[in-house]
Design an enzyme around this catalytic site. Structure first.
Site, mmCIF file in Angstrom:
data_model
loop_
_atom_site.group_PDB
_atom_site.id
_atom_site.type_symbol
_atom_site.label_atom_id
_atom_site.label_comp_id
_atom_site.label_asym_id
_atom_site.label_seq_id
_atom_site.Cartn_x
_atom_site.Cartn_y
_atom_site.Cartn_z
ATOM 1 N N ARG A 28 5.261 -5.592 -10.392
ATOM 2 C CA ARG A 28 4.218 -4.903 -11.135
ATOM 3 C C ARG A 28 4.736 -4.079 -12.291
ATOM 4 N NH1 ARG A 28 1.848 -5.258 -6.547
ATOM 5 N NH2 ARG A 28 3.943 -4.849 -5.878
ATOM 6 N N THR A 29 5.700 -3.209 -11.989
ATOM 7 C CA THR A 29 6.130 -2.240 -12.994
ATOM 8 C C THR A 29 6.728 -2.956 -14.207
ATOM 9 O OG1 THR A 29 6.510 -0.684 -11.216
ATOM 10 C CG2 THR A 29 7.505 -0.145 -13.316
ATOM 11 N N LYS A 53 29.969 -8.065 -13.199
ATOM 12 C CA LYS A 53 31.386 -8.247 -13.501
ATOM 13 C C LYS A 53 32.123 -6.916 -13.579
ATOM 14 C CE LYS A 53 30.178 -12.294 -16.272
ATOM 15 N NZ LYS A 53 30.081 -12.791 -17.652
ATOM 16 N N ARG A 57 14.856 1.022 -14.686
ATOM 17 C CA ARG A 57 14.763 1.244 -13.237
ATOM 18 C C ARG A 57 16.168 1.113 -12.670
ATOM 19 N NH1 ARG A 57 10.515 -1.156 -8.976
ATOM 20 N NH2 ARG A 57 9.326 0.487 -9.989
ATOM 21 N N HIS A 115 9.126 8.437 -10.215
ATOM 22 C CA HIS A 115 8.554 7.219 -10.795
ATOM 23 C C HIS A 115 7.348 7.707 -11.612
ATOM 24 C CE1 HIS A 115 7.258 3.245 -11.438
ATOM 25 N NE2 HIS A 115 7.089 2.806 -10.227
HETATM 26 C C1 NCD Z 1 6.896 1.465 -5.958
HETATM 27 C C2 NCD Z 1 8.343 1.606 -6.336
HETATM 28 O O1 NCD Z 1 8.997 0.638 -6.724
HETATM 29 O O2 NCD Z 1 8.789 2.729 -6.264
HETATM 30 N N1 NCD Z 1 6.271 0.323 -6.438
HETATM 31 C C3 NCD Z 1 5.809 0.276 -7.715
HETATM 32 O O3 NCD Z 1 6.448 0.694 -8.658
HETATM 33 N N2 NCD Z 1 4.576 -0.225 -7.898
HETATM 34 C C4 NCD Z 1 6.665 1.654 -4.535
HETATM 35 C C5 NCD Z 1 7.345 0.748 -3.572
HETATM 36 O O4 NCD Z 1 8.287 0.033 -3.874
HETATM 37 O O5 NCD Z 1 6.891 0.790 -2.426
#
Ligand code: NCD
Length: 309
Positions: free
Chosen positions: A59-60, A87, A109, A137
Protein backbone atom coordinates in the site's frame (compact mmCIF):
# COMPACT_ATOMS: atom_id res chain seq x y z
CA UNK A 1 1.08 31.49 1.52
CA UNK A 2 1.01 29.16 4.55
CA UNK A 3 3.86 26.71 4.79
CA UNK A 4 4.98 23.79 6.95
CA UNK A 5 7.27 24.38 9.94
CA UNK A 6 9.54 21.51 8.78
CA UNK A 7 11.43 20.66 5.57
CA UNK A 8 11.39 16.90 6.16
CA UNK A 9 8.53 14.73 7.39
CA UNK A 10 10.38 12.46 9.82
CA UNK A 11 7.67 12.03 12.44
CA UNK A 12 4.41 13.49 13.69
CA UNK A 13 6.28 14.44 16.84
CA UNK A 14 7.93 17.34 14.96
CA UNK A 15 4.69 18.76 13.52
CA UNK A 16 2.51 21.49 14.95
CA UNK A 17 -1.27 21.36 14.95
CA UNK A 18 -1.18 24.08 12.28
CA UNK A 19 1.04 21.87 10.10
CA UNK A 20 -1.51 19.06 10.36
CA UNK A 21 -4.36 21.42 9.48
CA UNK A 22 -2.43 22.77 6.50
CA UNK A 23 -1.77 19.23 5.26
CA UNK A 24 -5.48 18.38 5.56
CA UNK A 25 -6.66 21.53 3.76
CA UNK A 26 -4.18 20.81 0.97
CA UNK A 27 -5.29 17.16 0.88
CA UNK A 28 -8.96 18.26 0.57
CA UNK A 29 -7.97 20.04 -2.61
CA UNK A 30 -6.00 17.08 -3.97
CA UNK A 31 -8.81 14.68 -3.12
CA UNK A 32 -11.05 16.74 -5.35
CA UNK A 33 -8.36 16.65 -8.07
CA UNK A 34 -8.01 12.85 -8.03
CA UNK A 35 -11.75 12.42 -8.42
CA UNK A 36 -11.71 14.42 -11.67
CA UNK A 37 -11.56 12.65 -15.05
CA UNK A 38 -8.06 14.13 -15.49
CA UNK A 39 -6.33 13.27 -12.24
CA UNK A 40 -3.00 14.93 -12.84
CA UNK A 41 -1.72 18.37 -11.91
CA UNK A 42 1.68 19.86 -12.85
CA UNK A 43 2.62 20.92 -9.28
CA UNK A 44 5.81 18.80 -9.02
CA UNK A 45 6.95 19.01 -12.64
CA UNK A 46 10.78 19.14 -12.66
CA UNK A 47 10.97 17.51 -9.21
CA UNK A 48 12.48 14.03 -9.02
CA UNK A 49 11.43 11.75 -6.16
CA UNK A 50 13.21 8.52 -5.18
CA UNK A 51 11.18 5.91 -3.30
CA UNK A 52 13.74 3.94 -1.34
CA UNK A 53 12.25 0.89 0.36
CA UNK A 54 14.48 -1.29 2.51
CA UNK A 55 11.45 -3.17 3.84
CA UNK A 56 8.42 -4.78 2.19
CA UNK A 57 5.44 -2.65 1.41
CA UNK A 58 2.39 -2.80 -0.86
CA UNK A 59 0.00 0.00 0.00
CA UNK A 60 2.46 2.61 1.16
CA UNK A 61 4.78 2.27 -1.84
CA UNK A 62 1.96 2.26 -4.40
CA UNK A 63 0.29 5.14 -2.62
CA UNK A 64 3.42 7.31 -2.66
CA UNK A 65 4.12 6.44 -6.27
CA UNK A 66 0.59 7.35 -7.35
CA UNK A 67 0.76 10.58 -5.35
CA UNK A 68 4.04 11.52 -7.03
CA UNK A 69 2.78 10.69 -10.52
CA UNK A 70 -0.45 12.62 -10.03
CA UNK A 71 1.69 15.64 -9.13
CA UNK A 72 3.71 15.07 -12.35
CA UNK A 73 6.98 14.36 -10.53
CA UNK A 74 9.65 12.13 -12.08
CA UNK A 75 9.80 8.96 -10.03
CA UNK A 76 12.51 6.39 -9.44
CA UNK A 77 11.98 3.29 -7.32
CA UNK A 78 14.52 1.36 -5.38
CA UNK A 79 14.00 -1.84 -3.39
CA UNK A 80 16.86 -2.95 -1.19
CA UNK A 81 16.35 -6.60 -2.06
CA UNK A 82 17.46 -5.99 -5.63
CA UNK A 83 20.24 -3.50 -4.90
CA UNK A 84 23.90 -3.15 -3.96
CA UNK A 85 22.88 -2.98 -0.29
CA UNK A 86 23.05 -6.73 -0.55
CA UNK A 87 26.69 -6.31 -1.60
CA UNK A 88 27.58 -4.44 1.61
CA UNK A 89 27.08 -0.78 0.67
CA UNK A 90 26.28 1.61 3.54
CA UNK A 91 22.95 3.47 3.76
CA UNK A 92 24.67 6.82 3.27
CA UNK A 93 26.61 5.62 0.21
CA UNK A 94 23.49 4.13 -1.34
CA UNK A 95 21.52 7.30 -0.87
CA UNK A 96 24.36 9.63 -1.94
CA UNK A 97 24.70 7.66 -5.15
CA UNK A 98 21.01 8.06 -5.84
CA UNK A 99 21.16 11.78 -5.00
CA UNK A 100 24.11 12.40 -7.30
CA UNK A 101 21.62 11.64 -10.06
CA UNK A 102 19.86 14.88 -9.00
CA UNK A 103 17.02 13.59 -6.88
CA UNK A 104 15.11 16.30 -4.97
CA UNK A 105 13.07 14.23 -2.52
CA UNK A 106 13.51 10.86 -0.87
CA UNK A 107 10.66 8.73 0.48
CA UNK A 108 12.21 6.09 2.66
CA UNK A 109 11.13 2.98 4.55
CA UNK A 110 13.75 1.28 6.69
CA UNK A 111 13.69 -1.37 9.39
CA UNK A 112 16.03 0.68 11.65
CA UNK A 113 14.57 3.29 13.96
CA UNK A 114 16.01 6.72 13.09
CA UNK A 115 17.33 5.85 9.61
CA UNK A 116 15.52 8.77 7.91
CA UNK A 117 16.57 11.14 10.74
CA UNK A 118 20.20 10.11 10.18
CA UNK A 119 19.91 10.78 6.46
CA UNK A 120 18.30 14.16 6.98
CA UNK A 121 21.48 15.29 8.74
CA UNK A 122 23.66 14.26 5.82
CA UNK A 123 21.82 15.00 2.60
CA UNK A 124 20.11 18.00 1.04
CA UNK A 125 16.96 16.36 -0.37
CA UNK A 126 13.65 16.59 1.51
CA UNK A 127 12.99 13.31 3.28
CA UNK A 128 9.66 11.65 3.98
CA UNK A 129 9.68 8.82 6.48
CA UNK A 130 7.51 5.99 5.12
CA UNK A 131 8.07 3.92 8.27
CA UNK A 132 11.23 3.49 10.37
CA UNK A 133 11.25 0.22 12.28
CA UNK A 134 8.91 0.30 15.26
CA UNK A 135 9.15 4.09 15.58
CA UNK A 136 7.01 6.35 13.35
CA UNK A 137 4.93 6.15 10.19
CA UNK A 138 3.77 9.74 9.90
CA UNK A 139 1.84 9.66 6.61
CA UNK A 140 -0.20 6.70 7.89
CA UNK A 141 -1.24 8.65 10.98
CA UNK A 142 -2.08 11.69 8.85
CA UNK A 143 -4.29 9.68 6.53
CA UNK A 144 -5.92 7.99 9.54
CA UNK A 145 -6.82 11.34 11.11
CA UNK A 146 -7.89 12.73 7.75
CA UNK A 147 -10.27 9.75 7.40
CA UNK A 148 -11.70 10.28 10.91
CA UNK A 149 -12.24 13.97 10.10
CA UNK A 150 -14.00 12.97 6.87
CA UNK A 151 -16.32 10.45 8.57
CA UNK A 152 -17.00 12.25 11.86
CA UNK A 153 -16.52 15.91 10.88
CA UNK A 154 -13.59 16.53 13.21
CA UNK A 155 -10.89 14.82 15.24
CA UNK A 156 -11.00 17.15 18.23
CA UNK A 157 -12.92 15.68 21.15
CA UNK A 158 -13.22 12.21 19.59
CA UNK A 159 -12.28 9.10 21.54
CA UNK A 160 -9.97 6.85 19.56
CA UNK A 161 -8.74 3.46 20.73
CA UNK A 162 -5.80 1.74 19.04
CA UNK A 163 -6.04 -2.05 19.37
CA UNK A 164 -3.42 -4.77 19.10
CA UNK A 165 0.34 -4.93 18.95
CA UNK A 166 1.21 -1.46 20.23
CA UNK A 167 4.70 -2.54 21.26
CA UNK A 168 5.93 -3.25 17.73
CA UNK A 169 3.83 -0.72 15.87
CA UNK A 170 5.04 2.51 14.28
CA UNK A 171 1.46 3.24 13.25
CA UNK A 172 0.43 3.36 16.93
CA UNK A 173 3.05 5.90 18.01
CA UNK A 174 2.45 8.24 15.07
CA UNK A 175 -1.30 8.01 15.65
CA UNK A 176 -0.96 8.81 19.35
CA UNK A 177 1.03 11.98 18.55
CA UNK A 178 -1.29 13.02 15.70
CA UNK A 179 -4.51 12.47 17.63
CA UNK A 180 -3.29 14.22 20.76
CA UNK A 181 -2.06 17.22 18.78
CA UNK A 182 -5.57 17.57 17.35
CA UNK A 183 -7.28 17.33 20.73
CA UNK A 184 -8.58 13.75 20.56
CA UNK A 185 -8.57 11.38 23.55
CA UNK A 186 -6.51 8.25 22.98
CA UNK A 187 -6.65 4.76 24.49
CA UNK A 188 -4.55 1.71 23.67
CA UNK A 189 -5.87 -1.82 24.14
CA UNK A 190 -4.17 -5.18 23.75
CA UNK A 191 -2.57 -8.00 25.74
CA UNK A 192 -0.37 -6.54 28.50
CA UNK A 193 2.65 -8.17 26.86
CA UNK A 194 2.10 -6.08 23.73
CA UNK A 195 1.64 -2.76 25.53
CA UNK A 196 4.89 -0.85 26.22
CA UNK A 197 5.50 -0.57 30.00
CA UNK A 198 5.48 3.22 30.18
CA UNK A 199 2.93 3.90 27.47
CA UNK A 200 0.66 5.63 30.00
CA UNK A 201 3.26 8.39 30.32
CA UNK A 202 2.35 9.51 26.81
CA UNK A 203 -1.00 10.55 28.26
CA UNK A 204 -3.03 7.68 26.79
CA UNK A 205 -5.52 5.48 28.62
CA UNK A 206 -4.54 1.83 28.83
CA UNK A 207 -7.03 -1.06 28.73
CA UNK A 208 -6.68 -4.82 28.34
CA UNK A 209 -10.41 -5.61 28.04
CA UNK A 210 -11.57 -5.26 24.44
CA UNK A 211 -15.26 -4.90 25.28
CA UNK A 212 -14.59 -2.05 27.72
CA UNK A 213 -12.34 -0.32 25.20
CA UNK A 214 -14.93 -0.64 22.43
CA UNK A 215 -17.62 0.66 24.75
CA UNK A 216 -15.46 3.74 25.45
CA UNK A 217 -14.41 4.74 21.95
CA UNK A 218 -15.93 6.46 18.92
CA UNK A 219 -13.26 5.03 16.63
CA UNK A 220 -11.40 1.70 16.81
CA UNK A 221 -8.11 1.61 14.91
CA UNK A 222 -7.23 -2.08 14.78
CA UNK A 223 -3.62 -3.12 14.15
CA UNK A 224 -2.04 -6.31 12.92
CA UNK A 225 0.14 -8.52 15.10
CA UNK A 226 3.61 -7.63 13.82
CA UNK A 227 4.92 -11.20 13.89
CA UNK A 228 7.98 -10.29 11.80
CA UNK A 229 9.08 -7.77 14.44
CA UNK A 230 8.62 -10.14 17.38
CA UNK A 231 11.86 -11.94 18.23
CA UNK A 232 11.55 -15.60 17.21
CA UNK A 233 11.78 -17.23 20.64
CA UNK A 234 9.67 -14.77 22.60
CA UNK A 235 6.00 -15.63 22.95
CA UNK A 236 3.82 -12.59 23.60
CA UNK A 237 0.64 -14.68 23.60
CA UNK A 238 -0.04 -18.42 23.46
CA UNK A 239 -1.35 -18.73 19.88
CA UNK A 240 -3.01 -16.69 17.15
CA UNK A 241 -6.20 -18.62 17.82
CA UNK A 242 -6.19 -17.54 21.44
CA UNK A 243 -5.32 -13.96 20.46
CA UNK A 244 -8.28 -13.83 18.15
CA UNK A 245 -10.60 -15.25 20.81
CA UNK A 246 -9.53 -12.66 23.40
CA UNK A 247 -8.76 -9.65 21.21
CA UNK A 248 -10.35 -10.28 17.81
CA UNK A 249 -13.19 -7.95 16.84
CA UNK A 250 -16.21 -9.35 15.03
CA UNK A 251 -19.67 -8.12 14.10
CA UNK A 252 -21.41 -9.87 16.99
CA UNK A 253 -19.18 -8.04 19.46
CA UNK A 254 -19.77 -4.67 17.78
CA UNK A 255 -23.53 -5.29 17.61
CA UNK A 256 -23.62 -5.98 21.34
CA UNK A 257 -22.43 -2.43 22.10
CA UNK A 258 -25.00 0.28 22.69
CA UNK A 259 -23.59 2.50 19.92
CA UNK A 260 -22.05 2.28 16.47
CA UNK A 261 -18.35 2.94 16.25
CA UNK A 262 -16.11 3.57 13.24
CA UNK A 263 -13.59 0.81 12.47
CA UNK A 264 -10.19 1.45 10.87
CA UNK A 265 -7.20 -0.69 9.92
CA UNK A 266 -3.94 0.44 8.28
CA UNK A 267 -3.54 -2.89 6.46
CA UNK A 268 -2.42 -5.50 5.82
CA UNK A 269 -5.36 -7.17 7.61
CA UNK A 270 -4.96 -10.65 9.00
CA UNK A 271 -8.58 -11.59 8.48
CA UNK A 272 -9.97 -13.73 11.26
CA UNK A 273 -7.15 -12.79 13.66
CA UNK A 274 -7.55 -9.15 14.77
CA UNK A 275 -10.59 -8.40 12.62
CA UNK A 276 -13.34 -10.65 11.25
CA UNK A 277 -14.39 -10.28 7.62
CA UNK A 278 -17.93 -9.36 8.67
CA UNK A 279 -16.47 -6.20 10.20
CA UNK A 280 -13.70 -5.48 7.68
CA UNK A 281 -16.20 -5.52 4.79
CA UNK A 282 -19.02 -3.69 6.61
CA UNK A 283 -20.28 -0.11 6.33
CA UNK A 284 -18.84 0.58 9.76
CA UNK A 285 -15.30 0.09 8.42
CA UNK A 286 -13.56 2.92 6.56
CA UNK A 287 -10.54 0.83 5.59
CA UNK A 288 -10.76 1.48 1.85
CA UNK A 289 -11.44 5.19 2.45
CA UNK A 290 -8.16 5.24 4.37
CA UNK A 291 -6.37 3.80 1.34
CA UNK A 292 -8.00 6.29 -0.99
CA UNK A 293 -7.25 9.21 1.31
CA UNK A 294 -3.64 8.06 1.56
CA UNK A 295 -2.97 9.24 -1.98
CA UNK A 296 -4.43 12.72 -1.39
CA UNK A 297 -2.65 13.13 1.96
CA UNK A 298 0.69 12.04 0.48
CA UNK A 299 0.19 14.43 -2.44
CA UNK A 300 -0.31 17.21 0.12
CA UNK A 301 2.82 16.27 2.09
CA UNK A 302 5.02 16.09 -1.02
CA UNK A 303 3.62 19.31 -2.43
CA UNK A 304 4.10 21.24 0.83
CA UNK A 305 7.63 19.90 1.41
CA UNK A 306 8.60 20.84 -2.15
CA UNK A 307 7.61 24.45 -1.33
CA UNK A 308 10.24 24.40 1.43
CA UNK A 309 12.98 23.46 -1.08
C1 NCD B 1 1.82 -0.67 8.41
C2 NCD B 1 3.32 -0.62 8.43
O1 NCD B 1 3.98 -1.06 7.49
O2 NCD B 1 3.81 -0.09 9.40
N1 NCD B 1 1.25 -0.86 7.16
C3 NCD B 1 1.09 0.19 6.31
O3 NCD B 1 1.96 1.02 6.13
N2 NCD B 1 -0.10 0.30 5.69
C4 NCD B 1 1.27 -1.58 9.40
C5 NCD B 1 1.65 -3.02 9.33
O4 NCD B 1 2.59 -3.44 8.67
O5 NCD B 1 0.95 -3.77 10.02
Amino acid sequence: MAELSVRHLLGIKDLTREDIELIFETADHFKEVINRPIKKVPSLRDITVANIFFENSTRTRLSFELAEKRLSADVVNFSAGQSSVKKGETLLDTVNNILSMKVDMVVMRHSSVGAPHFLSRHIKANIVNAGDGTHEHPTQALLDSFSIRERLGQVEGKKVCIFGDILHSRVALSNIFALQKQGAEVMVCGPATLLPKYIGELGVKVETDVRKALQWCDVANVLRIQLERQGGDIAYFPSLREYSQEFGIDKALLDSLDKEIVVMHPGPINRGVELASDVADSEQAIILDQVQNGVAVRMAVLYLLAQKG
